[in-house]
Design a protein around this motif. Structure first.
Motif, PDB file in Angstrom:
ATOM      1  N   LYS A  17      14.580  16.233  95.095  1.00  0.00           N
ATOM      2  CA  LYS A  17      13.814  17.077  94.181  1.00  0.00           C
ATOM      3  C   LYS A  17      12.309  16.911  94.366  1.00  0.00           C
ATOM      4  CE  LYS A  17      17.644  18.373  92.271  1.00  0.00           C
ATOM      5  NZ  LYS A  17      18.187  19.716  92.603  1.00  0.00           N
ATOM      6  N   LEU A  18      11.887  15.764  94.837  1.00  0.00           N
ATOM      7  CA  LEU A  18      10.464  15.517  95.040  1.00  0.00           C
ATOM      8  C   LEU A  18      10.261  14.711  96.308  1.00  0.00           C
ATOM      9  CD1 LEU A  18       7.713  14.585  92.551  1.00  0.00           C
ATOM     10  CD2 LEU A  18       8.073  13.099  94.501  1.00  0.00           C
ATOM     11  N   LEU A  19       9.323  15.144  97.149  1.00  0.00           N
ATOM     12  CA  LEU A  19       8.946  14.436  98.369  1.00  0.00           C
ATOM     13  C   LEU A  19       7.434  14.290  98.375  1.00  0.00           C
ATOM     14  CD1 LEU A  19       9.457  13.199 101.134  1.00  0.00           C
ATOM     15  CD2 LEU A  19       9.482  15.504 102.109  1.00  0.00           C
ATOM     16  N   ASN A  20       6.971  13.059  98.298  1.00  0.00           N
ATOM     17  CA  ASN A  20       5.530  12.787  98.240  1.00  0.00           C
ATOM     18  C   ASN A  20       5.085  12.167  99.564  1.00  0.00           C
ATOM     19  OD1 ASN A  20       2.914  12.298  97.545  1.00  0.00           O
ATOM     20  ND2 ASN A  20       3.366  10.839  95.901  1.00  0.00           N
ATOM     21  N   LEU A  21       4.410  12.958 100.385  1.00  0.00           N
ATOM     22  CA  LEU A  21       3.872  12.495 101.666  1.00  0.00           C
ATOM     23  C   LEU A  21       2.349  12.482 101.644  1.00  0.00           C
ATOM     24  CD1 LEU A  21       6.215  14.492 104.080  1.00  0.00           C
ATOM     25  CD2 LEU A  21       6.364  12.062 103.505  1.00  0.00           C
ATOM     26  N   SER A  22       1.778  12.510 100.474  1.00  0.00           N
ATOM     27  CA  SER A  22       0.322  12.638 100.352  1.00  0.00           C
ATOM     28  C   SER A  22      -0.398  11.385 100.824  1.00  0.00           C
ATOM     29  CB  SER A  22      -0.051  12.932  98.900  1.00  0.00           C
ATOM     30  OG  SER A  22       0.388  11.903  98.041  1.00  0.00           O
ATOM     31  N   ARG A  23      -1.651  11.584 101.203  1.00  0.00           N
ATOM     32  CA  ARG A  23      -2.583  10.515 101.586  1.00  0.00           C
ATOM     33  C   ARG A  23      -2.036   9.657 102.727  1.00  0.00           C
ATOM     34  NH1 ARG A  23      -2.674  10.772  96.209  1.00  0.00           N
ATOM     35  NH2 ARG A  23      -1.543   8.855  95.858  1.00  0.00           N
ATOM     36  N   ASN A  24      -1.534  10.311 103.763  1.00  0.00           N
ATOM     37  CA  ASN A  24      -1.174   9.666 105.028  1.00  0.00           C
ATOM     38  C   ASN A  24      -2.035  10.269 106.134  1.00  0.00           C
ATOM     39  OD1 ASN A  24       1.132   7.749 104.516  1.00  0.00           O
ATOM     40  ND2 ASN A  24       1.999   9.580 103.577  1.00  0.00           N
ATOM     41  N   MET A  25      -1.619  10.130 107.364  1.00  0.00           N
ATOM     42  CA  MET A  25      -2.334  10.715 108.495  1.00  0.00           C
ATOM     43  C   MET A  25      -1.393  11.583 109.310  1.00  0.00           C
ATOM     44  SD  MET A  25      -4.788   7.524 109.654  1.00  0.00           S
ATOM     45  CE  MET A  25      -3.448   6.341 109.742  1.00  0.00           C
ATOM     46  N   LEU A  26      -0.561  12.338 108.599  1.00  0.00           N
ATOM     47  CA  LEU A  26       0.426  13.186 109.243  1.00  0.00           C
ATOM     48  C   LEU A  26      -0.217  14.466 109.760  1.00  0.00           C
ATOM     49  CD1 LEU A  26       3.250  12.744 106.608  1.00  0.00           C
ATOM     50  CD2 LEU A  26       3.102  11.642 108.849  1.00  0.00           C
ATOM     51  N   SER A  27       0.329  14.989 110.829  1.00  0.00           N
ATOM     52  CA  SER A  27      -0.193  16.218 111.411  1.00  0.00           C
ATOM     53  C   SER A  27       0.965  17.053 111.914  1.00  0.00           C
ATOM     54  CB  SER A  27      -1.153  15.896 112.556  1.00  0.00           C
ATOM     55  OG  SER A  27      -0.465  15.194 113.591  1.00  0.00           O
ATOM     56  N   GLY A  28       0.640  18.233 112.429  1.00  0.00           N
ATOM     57  CA  GLY A  28       1.672  19.118 112.943  1.00  0.00           C
ATOM     58  C   GLY A  28       2.265  19.979 111.839  1.00  0.00           C
ATOM     59  N   PRO A  29       3.084  20.930 112.202  1.00  0.00           N
ATOM     60  CA  PRO A  29       3.637  21.865 111.222  1.00  0.00           C
ATOM     61  C   PRO A  29       4.708  21.208 110.352  1.00  0.00           C
ATOM     62  CG  PRO A  29       4.591  22.270 113.368  1.00  0.00           C
ATOM     63  CD  PRO A  29       3.523  21.236 113.587  1.00  0.00           C
ATOM     64  N   ILE A  30       4.818  21.658 109.139  1.00  0.00           N
ATOM     65  CA  ILE A  30       5.914  21.248 108.270  1.00  0.00           C
ATOM     66  C   ILE A  30       7.153  22.025 108.696  1.00  0.00           C
ATOM     67  CG2 ILE A  30       6.769  21.246 105.894  1.00  0.00           C
ATOM     68  CD1 ILE A  30       3.886  20.959 104.974  1.00  0.00           C
ATOM     69  N   PRO A  31       8.273  21.368 108.945  1.00  0.00           N
ATOM     70  CA  PRO A  31       9.476  22.070 109.410  1.00  0.00           C
ATOM     71  C   PRO A  31       9.855  23.224 108.490  1.00  0.00           C
ATOM     72  CG  PRO A  31       9.788  19.682 109.510  1.00  0.00           C
ATOM     73  CD  PRO A  31       8.498  19.907 108.805  1.00  0.00           C
ATOM     74  N   LYS A  32      10.377  24.288 109.090  1.00  0.00           N
ATOM     75  CA  LYS A  32      10.732  25.477 108.320  1.00  0.00           C
ATOM     76  C   LYS A  32      11.780  25.160 107.262  1.00  0.00           C
ATOM     77  CE  LYS A  32       9.708  28.848 111.973  1.00  0.00           C
ATOM     78  NZ  LYS A  32      10.276  29.914 112.853  1.00  0.00           N
ATOM     79  N   SER A  33      12.748  24.295 107.616  1.00  0.00           N
ATOM     80  CA  SER A  33      13.799  23.957 106.656  1.00  0.00           C
ATOM     81  C   SER A  33      13.219  23.267 105.424  1.00  0.00           C
ATOM     82  CB  SER A  33      14.840  23.043 107.313  1.00  0.00           C
ATOM     83  OG  SER A  33      14.222  21.891 107.843  1.00  0.00           O
ATOM     84  N   LEU A  34      12.161  22.452 105.637  1.00  0.00           N
ATOM     85  CA  LEU A  34      11.528  21.756 104.517  1.00  0.00           C
ATOM     86  C   LEU A  34      10.687  22.736 103.696  1.00  0.00           C
ATOM     87  CD1 LEU A  34      11.638  18.857 103.573  1.00  0.00           C
ATOM     88  CD2 LEU A  34       9.523  18.410 104.806  1.00  0.00           C
ATOM     89  N   LYS A  35      10.017  23.652 104.387  1.00  0.00           N
ATOM     90  CA  LYS A  35       9.246  24.677 103.679  1.00  0.00           C
ATOM     91  C   LYS A  35      10.157  25.517 102.794  1.00  0.00           C
ATOM     92  CE  LYS A  35       5.146  25.568 106.502  1.00  0.00           C
ATOM     93  NZ  LYS A  35       4.440  26.570 107.324  1.00  0.00           N
ATOM     94  N   LEU A  36      11.324  25.844 103.333  1.00  0.00           N
ATOM     95  CA  LEU A  36      12.262  26.660 102.577  1.00  0.00           C
ATOM     96  C   LEU A  36      12.712  25.940 101.310  1.00  0.00           C
ATOM     97  CD1 LEU A  36      13.953  29.260 102.458  1.00  0.00           C
ATOM     98  CD2 LEU A  36      15.732  28.053 103.763  1.00  0.00           C
TER      99      LEU A  36
END
Length: 777
Positions: free
Chosen positions: A400-419
Motif C-alpha cells: 500500500k505504501l512504498l517510500n523510496l524518498s531521499r536516496n540517490m536513485l535514477s532511471g525510469p520508474i517501472p511501468k508496472s509500479l507506475k500503474l
C-alpha cells in the motif's frame, strides 16, 4: 572417513572463536574437529541461517545442530537462548556445564525453497552454534497427522549393544545422517545376529543402519515385558517410532505376537497397538500421542498366543513443535529477497522470515495480519540507495505504501509500479535523482547504509483517517497564528519576570497546590488577564536544586513549540525561586494511565498523544539550535491541555549539544529508573537515542496501561521484559491495556507495539531517530 563436505560459516553478523584448549570433545570422534570452533552472535536479537537445500521445497529434511560451549569466552557460564525453525519457536537451549555437547535435531517439511534456522538472544548470554547440518529425508517416512508439522527429536536409541562396543552411529552407516545413541543399564537380554544384513535386499523405507538392525533387546522370558520409563508432560503432542527387525530363526511355525501400550494407567486414555513380527522383515510402528496425555511408560509384552518373547531393535520419540505463526506469503518473500540482494541491503534485522514472528518483522516493513502475512508497507528512505528502481517492487501485490524518498536513485520508474501507484499504491520518490537521468551515479556499485529505523514504526499508515484528522488539526493550528504574531507573543511571555509579591497575588497566597515535583510544590495561579498558570516553586531543600532551576528557565526561554510546555515567566528573588507555566488542566499522562483514574484514555487519544510526544521530541532534537536532549522523559513529564494535546515538560536535567552528532558522558545522575537508557548504566553516555529509549518506554505504557517500573525495591518488575514475554504468545489481548475492553484497532495496535519495540534495542545505534518516527506517523 565420512567424506562429508562442510561449508564455511559466512554469517555476516557472527564472530568465529576457538573453544578453550582444555576441551577436546574426543567422545564424538566423527565431528571432533568441527566442534573446536564456533560462531557467536553478540549483536542483534535474531540471527538466522537461511538454508537452501538442493532437493528444493515440498521435501522432508533433518536439521541437526551441535552446541559445544568449551568456555570459548572465558566466562565459565554457558548462555541460554532460543532456537526457531522457520517462523516458529523450537526450544530453549540451556547447557548444564562448560563441557556439555548439546545436539538438537528436527524433522522439518520444507514448503518453500529456503529453511530458516534462527538463534534468538533472550538476554541470558550470547547465542552461539558449533555445527549445523541439513540432510534430505524420504518424505514417505516419519508420517504425522499433517505434512507441515515439525518434529523435535527427544530420544533415539539403538538397543542391544553395549556402550563399549559401539556408542555412536551416524553417517556413513546411516544414509540419512541420523545419529544413534546407546542406552545402558537395561535389565533385558541384549542380542545380536551374526548373519550378514544386505540393506539393498530389505524393504525398509526408514533405511535403518545394519548396525541398528543387527542388535536388539529381548524380554527374559514370555512372562516379561519391555518397559521404558519416560516423563513427558501433557502440554505437547508426541510421536513414538518403534523399530523391529526379527532376525531369530523360527522353529515349527513359531510366532512373535506383541501388544504395545503407552502409559497403561487409564483404559480411556491409554494407547494400545497389536503387532505381529515376521522373520527378516523390518517393521516400524508409529504411535501418535495426543496433547493432554503425555508419555510416562512404554510397555511391550507378548500376547497369550505368542510363541516367542518380546524383542525391540530401536526406539525414537519426537515432540510436535507448535505451529504458532504462519510464514510470509512466498511471492512476497521472493520479492523482498530480490530487493535485498539488488540493493545489497546489509541490515541486521533483515534475516529470516520478513514478517514473522511479529516482534522480528524486518525494519522498514509493515505486514498485514492473517493466516498468511503479506507485506503492506515498505520504507527504504534515507538509505543512499543507488541505481534504478527494479520491477521486484511490483511483485508485492498487497503493498500500500512504498517510500523510496531521499536516496540517490535514477532511471525510469517501472511501468508496472507506475500503474500500481495510480491505483492501490502510495509511492514516495522525493529527493532522488531525476527519472531517466544518466551519469556516473548510475554506474556506481549499489550500496546501503543501515536503515535508520524499524519498519514497525509505521503505526498510522493503516489508519488513514486518524492521520488525516491529526494533520488537519495541526495544519489548522498553524494557520490561525502568523509567524510574526507567534514571535511577538512568545517574547512578551518568556521575558516576563515576576516579583515575590506578584507570585503571592497570582497564587492567592499559595492557596491551591496542584502537584509536587523534584523542585518543590506546584500551585494553581491566575494572571491579571484571567489566564490560569502553574507556578512551580523551588523548595530550599530541593534535591534538584538551583542549578536545575536555572537550566530549565534558560532552556525554555528559547523553546517554543506546540508540543513543549510554554514558560510564561519566572521569579528569582532572594529565597523565592519559581517558574510560571501555562496551565495544563488535564494533568499528566501518568495520572491518566493510572488504574486509579476513573476515566479510561481512549485508543485514538493514545495514538494522538504518542504523535504529539514525537513531534515535541523531534523539535528538541532537530528544531532547536543547538539540539536539546531531555534526559528525563517519563509519563509524569507529559502534560495534557484541555484538548488532550500532549506537551513535554520538566527540563531541569536537559542538556544542549554542540551539534547533531554530539554525545554527552557523565557520572551525574540523570533520568528516572525504568526510563533510563541501558547504555547510560554501562558507559554514562547520553545522546538523542537516550531520549528515544525513554520515548519507547512511554509508548509501552500507553499500550499496556502498565507503569514502567512496579513492585518493591527488593522485587522490581520492568515493563520491557514483561512485554517481551507476552509477545511470544502472539496474542495482542495479552499486551493491551485491559481497561480498553478491546476497543482498539488490532492492526494499529500491532504497529504501535512495533514502534515502541523499535525504540528499545539495547544498542543505541539500532534505534531510529525520532524524526523518522514523526515522518512515518
Amino acid at each position: 572417513m565420512t567424506n562429508i563436505q562442510y561449508q564455511a560459516d559466512d554469517m555476516q553478523f557472527g564472530q568465529i572463536y576457538n573453544v578453550s584448549s582444555n576441551y577436546n570433545f574426543d567422545n564424538v570422534i566423527q565431528i571432533q574437529k568441527q566442534l573446536i570452533t564456533l560462531t557467536s552472535f553478540p549483536y542483534g536479537k535474531r540471527n538466522c541461517y537461511t538454508l537452501a537445500p538442493k532437493h528444493g521445497k515440498d521435501k522432508k529434511y533433518v536439521i541437526r545442530a551441535y552446541f559445544a560451549y568449551g568456555n570459548y569466552d572465558n566466562k565459565y557460564k554457558p548462555p541460554i537462548f532460543d532456537l526457531y525453525v522457520g517462523v516458529n519457536y523450537f526450544k530453549t537451549l540451556n547447557m548444564t556445564n562448560d563441557a556439555s555437547i548439546i545436539r538438537i535435531e528436527a524433522i522439518h517439511f520444507a514448503s518453500t525453497d529456503k529453511i530458516d534456522f534462527c538463534l534468538v538472544n533472550i538476554d541470558q548470554g550470547v547465542p552461539f552454534i558449533s555445527l549445523l547440518e541439513l540432510w534430505p529425508l524420504d518424505t514417505s517416512i516419519y508420517q504425522t497427522s499433517s505434512t507441515l508439522l515439525t518434529l523435535d527429536l527427544l530420544t533415539r536409541i539403538n538397543l542391544g549393544v553395549s556402550q563399549d562396543n559401539n556408542s555412536f552411529i551416524r553417517y556413513t552407516d546411516d544414509i540419512y545422517g541420523r545419529s544413534w545413541e546407546v542406552q545402558e543399564g537395561l535389565k533385558e537380554n541384549p542380542t545380536r545376529t551374526s548373519l550378514a544384513i544386505d540393506l539393498d535386499e530389505l524393504v525398509d523405507p526408514y533405511k535403518l543402519p545394519a548396525e541398528v538392525l543387527s542388535t536388539a533387546v529381548e524380554a527374559l522370558d514370555m512372562s516379561y515385558s519391555l518397559e521404558f520409563k519416560e516423563n513427558l508432560g501433557i502440554d505437547s503432542e508426541y510421536y513414538v517410532y518403534l523399530h523391529f527387525f526379527d532376525y531369530q530363526d523360527r522353529e515349527n511355525g513359531q510366532r512373535r505376537l506383541l501388544d504395545i501400550t503407552i502409559n497403561g494407567f487409564d483404559d480411556d486414555n491409554d494407547v494400545r497397538v497389536p503387532l505381529t513380527l515376521s522373520y527378516w522383515k523390518p517393521n516400524s510402528i508409529v504411535v501418535p500421542i495426543k496433547q493432554g496425555m503425555g508419555i510416562y511408560k512404554i510397555s511391550i509384552e507378548a500376547t497369550l498366543d505368542s510363541d516367542l518373547p518380546v524383542m525391540l531393535n530401536a526406539l525414537e520419540i519426537y515432540r510436535v513443535v507448535p505451529q504458532s505463526d504462519s510464514a510470509t506469503q512466498q511471492g512476497d518473500v521472493d520479492a523482498i529477497w530480490h530487493i535485498k540482494h539488488f540493493y545489497n541491503i546489509s541490515r541486521m534485522s533483515w534475516q529470516g522470515d520478513p514478517c514473522e514472528p511479529r516482534n522480528f518483522t524486518w525494519e522498514g516493513l509493515v505486514c498485514s495480519n492473517g493466516d498468511t502475512p503479506r507485506i503492506s508497507l515498505l520504507d527504504l528512505s534515507n538509505n543512499e540507495l543507488t541505481g534504478e528502481v527494479p520491477e521486484f517492487f511490483a511483485c508485492l501485490p498487497r503493498l500500500k505504501l512504498l517510500n523510496l524518498s531521499r536516496n540517490m536513485l535514477s532511471g525510469p520508474i517501472p511501468k508496472s509500479l507506475k500503474l500500481k501507484s495510480n491505483n492501490t499504491l502510495l509511492l514516495s520518490f522525493d529527493g532522488n535523482l531525476a527519472p531517466n537521468q544518466t551519469g556516473s551515479c548510475k554506474n556506481k556499485k549499489k550500496i546501503i547504509v543501515p536503515l535508520v529505523a524499524s519498519s514497525t514504526t509505521i503505526i498510522l499508515f493503516l489508519i488513514i483517517s486518524i492521520i488525516v484528522m491529526v494533520i488537519c488539526r495541526l495544519g489548522k493550528n498553524e494557520k490561525v497564528i502568523s509567524s510574526s504574531s507567534v514571535k511577538d507573543e512568545l517574547l512578551k511571555l518568556t521575558n516576563q519576570a515576576f516579583s515575590y509579591s506578584e507570585i503571592l497575588i497570582i497564587t492567592n497566597n499559595f492557596e491551591t497546590m496542584i502537584g509536587r515535583g523534584g523542585f518543590g510544590k506546584v500551585y494553581l495561579g491566575t494572571l491579571q488577564d484571567g489566564k490560569r498558570v502553574a507556578v512551580k516553586t523551588l523548595s530550599l531543600s530541593s534535591a534538584q536544586g538551583y542549578k536545575e532551576f536555572q537550566s530549565e528557565a534558560k532552556l525554555l526561554m528559547h523553546v517554543h513549540h506546540r508540543n513543549v510546555v510554554t514558560l510564561v515567566g519566572y521569579c528569582d528573588e532572594s529565597d523565592t525561586k519559581a517558574l510560571i507555566y501555562e496551565y495544563m488542566p488535564e494533568g499528566n499522562l501518568q495520572q491518566k494511565l493510572s488504574d486509579k483514574s476513573s476515566n479510561v484514555l481512549e485508543w485514538t487519544k493514545r495514538l494522538n498523544i504518542a504523535l504529539d510526544m514525537a513531534n515535541g521530541l523531534d523539535y528538541l532534537h532537530n528544531g532547536c539550535k543547538p539540539p536539546i536532549i531531555h534526559r528525563d522523559l517519563k509519563t509524569s513529564n507529559i502534560l495534557l491541555d484541555e484538548n488532550m494535546h500532549a506537551k513535554i515538560s520538566d527540563f531541569g536535567v536537559s542538556k544542549t549539544f554542540a551539534n547533531d552528532n554530539d554525545t554527552y558522558v557523565t557520572t551525574y545522575p540523570a533520568g528516572t529508573p525504568g526510563y533510563v537508557d541501558p547504555e547510560f548504566y554501562c558507559s554514562g553516555t547520553l545522546n538523542k537515542k537516550s531520549d528515544v529509549y525513554s520515548f519507547g518506554i512511554i509508548l509501552l505504557e500507553l499500550i499496556t496501561g502498565q507503569p514502567a517500573l512496579k513492585g518493591t525495591p527488593d522485587n522490581l518488575s520492568h515493563i520491557l521484559p514483561w512485554v517481551n514475554l507476552k509477545l511470544r504468545t502472539g496474542d495482542i489481548q495479552e499486551i493491551m491495556d485491559p481497561r480498553l475492553q478491546g476497543k482498539y484497532n488490532s492492526a494499529s495496535a500491532w504497529k504501535f507495539i512495533g514502534t515502541a519495540m523499535s525504540c528499545l534495542p539495547q544498542v543505541p545505534i539500532h534505534r531510529p531517530h525520532i524524526s523518522y518516527v514523526v515522518f512515518v506517523s
